[in-house]
Design a protein around this motif. Structure first.
Motif, PDB file in Angstrom:
ATOM      1  N   GLU A  86      40.775 -93.295 -20.660  1.00 57.84           N
ATOM      2  CA  GLU A  86      40.896 -92.848 -21.836  1.00 57.84           C
ATOM      3  C   GLU A  86      42.228 -91.135 -21.183  1.00 57.84           C
ATOM      4  N   ASP A  87      41.156 -90.683 -20.763  1.00 54.12           N
ATOM      5  CA  ASP A  87      41.711 -89.407 -20.294  1.00 54.12           C
ATOM      6  C   ASP A  87      42.745 -89.319 -19.560  1.00 54.12           C
ATOM      7  N   TYR A  88      43.843 -90.003 -19.048  1.00 54.61           N
ATOM      8  CA  TYR A  88      45.322 -90.458 -19.091  1.00 54.61           C
ATOM      9  C   TYR A  88      45.610 -90.921 -20.580  1.00 54.61           C
ATOM     10  N   ALA A  89      45.487 -91.798 -21.288  1.00 52.10           N
ATOM     11  CA  ALA A  89      46.305 -91.523 -22.289  1.00 52.10           C
ATOM     12  C   ALA A  89      46.175 -90.978 -23.362  1.00 52.10           C
ATOM     13  N   VAL A  90      45.569 -90.251 -23.629  1.00 52.60           N
ATOM     14  CA  VAL A  90      45.142 -88.882 -24.519  1.00 52.60           C
ATOM     15  C   VAL A  90      46.563 -88.291 -24.262  1.00 52.60           C
ATOM     16  N   ARG A  91      46.786 -88.252 -22.511  1.00 55.50           N
ATOM     17  CA  ARG A  91      47.591 -87.022 -22.098  1.00 55.50           C
ATOM     18  C   ARG A  91      48.964 -87.107 -22.160  1.00 55.50           C
ATOM     19  N   ALA A  92      48.908 -88.866 -21.942  1.00 55.86           N
ATOM     20  CA  ALA A  92      50.251 -89.411 -22.136  1.00 55.86           C
ATOM     21  C   ALA A  92      50.724 -89.830 -23.762  1.00 55.86           C
ATOM     22  N   LEU A  93      50.305 -90.132 -24.441  1.00 57.98           N
ATOM     23  CA  LEU A  93      50.257 -89.829 -26.059  1.00 57.98           C
ATOM     24  C   LEU A  93      51.216 -88.022 -25.790  1.00 57.98           C
ATOM     25  N   ALA A  94      49.587 -87.040 -26.049  1.00 53.98           N
ATOM     26  CA  ALA A  94      50.971 -86.289 -26.030  1.00 53.98           C
ATOM     27  C   ALA A  94      52.041 -86.110 -25.272  1.00 53.98           C
ATOM     28  N   ILE A  95      52.404 -86.477 -24.439  1.00 53.13           N
ATOM     29  CA  ILE A  95      54.019 -85.983 -23.550  1.00 53.13           C
ATOM     30  C   ILE A  95      54.938 -86.860 -24.367  1.00 53.13           C
ATOM     31  N   GLN A  96      54.463 -88.060 -25.007  1.00 53.19           N
ATOM     32  CA  GLN A  96      55.339 -89.169 -25.451  1.00 53.19           C
ATOM     33  C   GLN A  96      55.613 -88.612 -26.611  1.00 53.19           C
ATOM     34  N   ARG A  97      54.894 -87.656 -27.534  1.00 52.75           N
ATOM     35  CA  ARG A  97      55.115 -87.352 -28.181  1.00 52.75           C
ATOM     36  C   ARG A  97      55.545 -86.226 -28.665  1.00 52.75           C
ATOM     37  N   PRO A 108      58.601 -82.646 -27.312  1.00 51.20           N
ATOM     38  CA  PRO A 108      59.616 -82.466 -26.989  1.00 51.20           C
ATOM     39  C   PRO A 108      59.880 -82.619 -24.998  1.00 51.20           C
ATOM     40  N   GLY A 109      61.852 -82.653 -25.157  1.00 47.55           N
ATOM     41  CA  GLY A 109      61.874 -83.337 -24.041  1.00 47.55           C
ATOM     42  C   GLY A 109      62.714 -84.371 -23.794  1.00 47.55           C
ATOM     43  N   SER A 110      63.362 -85.015 -22.840  1.00 46.74           N
ATOM     44  CA  SER A 110      64.161 -85.810 -22.797  1.00 46.74           C
ATOM     45  C   SER A 110      63.545 -86.548 -21.821  1.00 46.74           C
ATOM     46  N   ALA A 111      63.621 -88.264 -21.853  1.00 47.05           N
ATOM     47  CA  ALA A 111      62.873 -89.400 -21.397  1.00 47.05           C
ATOM     48  C   ALA A 111      62.716 -88.917 -19.878  1.00 47.05           C
ATOM     49  N   ALA A 112      64.124 -88.302 -19.033  1.00 46.87           N
ATOM     50  CA  ALA A 112      63.743 -87.354 -17.037  1.00 46.87           C
ATOM     51  C   ALA A 112      62.269 -86.679 -17.391  1.00 46.87           C
ATOM     52  N   ASP A 113      62.253 -85.824 -18.782  1.00 44.68           N
ATOM     53  CA  ASP A 113      61.525 -84.793 -18.488  1.00 44.68           C
ATOM     54  C   ASP A 113      59.828 -85.080 -18.446  1.00 44.68           C
ATOM     55  N   LYS A 114      60.492 -86.119 -19.750  1.00 46.25           N
ATOM     56  CA  LYS A 114      58.786 -86.849 -20.008  1.00 46.25           C
ATOM     57  C   LYS A 114      58.112 -87.941 -19.418  1.00 46.25           C
ATOM     58  N   VAL A 115      58.981 -88.568 -17.866  1.00 47.23           N
ATOM     59  CA  VAL A 115      57.922 -88.836 -16.423  1.00 47.23           C
ATOM     60  C   VAL A 115      58.157 -88.004 -15.877  1.00 47.23           C
ATOM     61  N   ALA A 116      58.813 -87.037 -15.848  1.00 43.68           N
ATOM     62  CA  ALA A 116      57.930 -85.986 -15.425  1.00 43.68           C
ATOM     63  C   ALA A 116      56.737 -85.655 -15.017  1.00 43.68           C
ATOM     64  N   GLN A 117      56.624 -85.578 -16.295  1.00 40.98           N
ATOM     65  CA  GLN A 117      55.070 -84.770 -16.897  1.00 40.98           C
ATOM     66  C   GLN A 117      54.186 -86.027 -16.865  1.00 40.98           C
ATOM     67  N   LEU A 118      54.164 -87.458 -17.488  1.00 39.88           N
ATOM     68  CA  LEU A 118      53.966 -88.654 -17.267  1.00 39.88           C
ATOM     69  C   LEU A 118      53.335 -88.585 -15.760  1.00 39.88           C
TER      70      LEU A 118
END
Length: 206
Positions: free
Chosen positions: A67-78, A80-90
């Motif tokens: 659940e911790d992973y999912a919460v963090r990932a949702l914040a990243i998806q929503r 700012p940033g490019s898709a590459a930035d978001k993949v890096a953050q993920l």
């Protein structure tokens, strides 16, 4: 009522953390509720106020972890940033628990298979929610032209998760493989594979 709720939640979190520590160190079959009680310095019977069985304790550990992973990932998806930035953050957030909550990660990766079928289905539902978030980010990158048009978002998601999970399992065994170095390497490998031009990642991990 509210004054008593917060201490109970904190105590429950402490017990789940103790269970994660025991399951990570001893494995599901090698662990007992007495082991968890010993970590906390309490009577075994006191645990049953929070968990009715060892299986319930493992489910709580696994659910808390994923659940911790999912919460963090949702914040990243929503965010700012490019898709590459978001993949890096993920990738970075997927590897972050290696430093912050390694016991939860190891217990989840190694021991969830021993849960009863109904519990495995509940945990799998949270896993799929996490996976769908990652798939959406990668899909957005494909749609925008940032990632290769022939990239399979599902397979790319599994590659990201497989790479991150493998790193968690051998983290600490490879000399010089710091968390930062692992994260940078994983980000670079994935973004080179996702992009049409195979360009390296520019993001630095801190």
């Amino acid at each position: 009522m509210r004054q008593h709720a917060a201490p109970r939640r904190r105590r429950a979190a402490e017990i789940v953390a103790a269970a994660a520590k025991v399951f990570a160190a001893r494995g599901y079959h090698g662990a007992s509720t007495q082991d968890i009680a010993d970590v906390l310095g309490i009577r075994q019977a006191s645990l049953y106020y929070y968990f009715e069985s060892k299986e319930a304790a493992l489910e709580a550990v696994c659910a808390d972890g994923v659940e911790d992973y999912a919460v963090r990932a949702l914040a990243i998806q929503r965010g700012p940033g490019s898709a590459a930035d978001k993949v890096a953050q993920l990738v970075i957030q997927h590897l972050a628990p290696m430093r912050e909550r390694l016991d939860f990660t190891l217990a989840f990766l190694r021991e969830r298979r021993f849960l009863p079928e109904p519990a495995r289905k509940r945990i799998r539902a949270i896993e799929r929610r996490y996976e769908r978030i990652i798939e959406r980010v990668i899909g957005e990158g494909i749609a925008s032209g940032e990632f290769r048009a022939d990239l399979d978002a599902r397979m790319a998601t599994l590659a990201l998760l497989g790479l991150g999970n493998s790193a968690a399992l051998w983290y600490g065994r490879e000399p010089g493989a710091t968390h930062e170095r692992l994260a940078e390497s994983c980000v670079d490998l994935l973004l080179r594979a996702f992009r049409e031009d195979g360009a390296p990642a520019k993001r630095r991990v801190h």
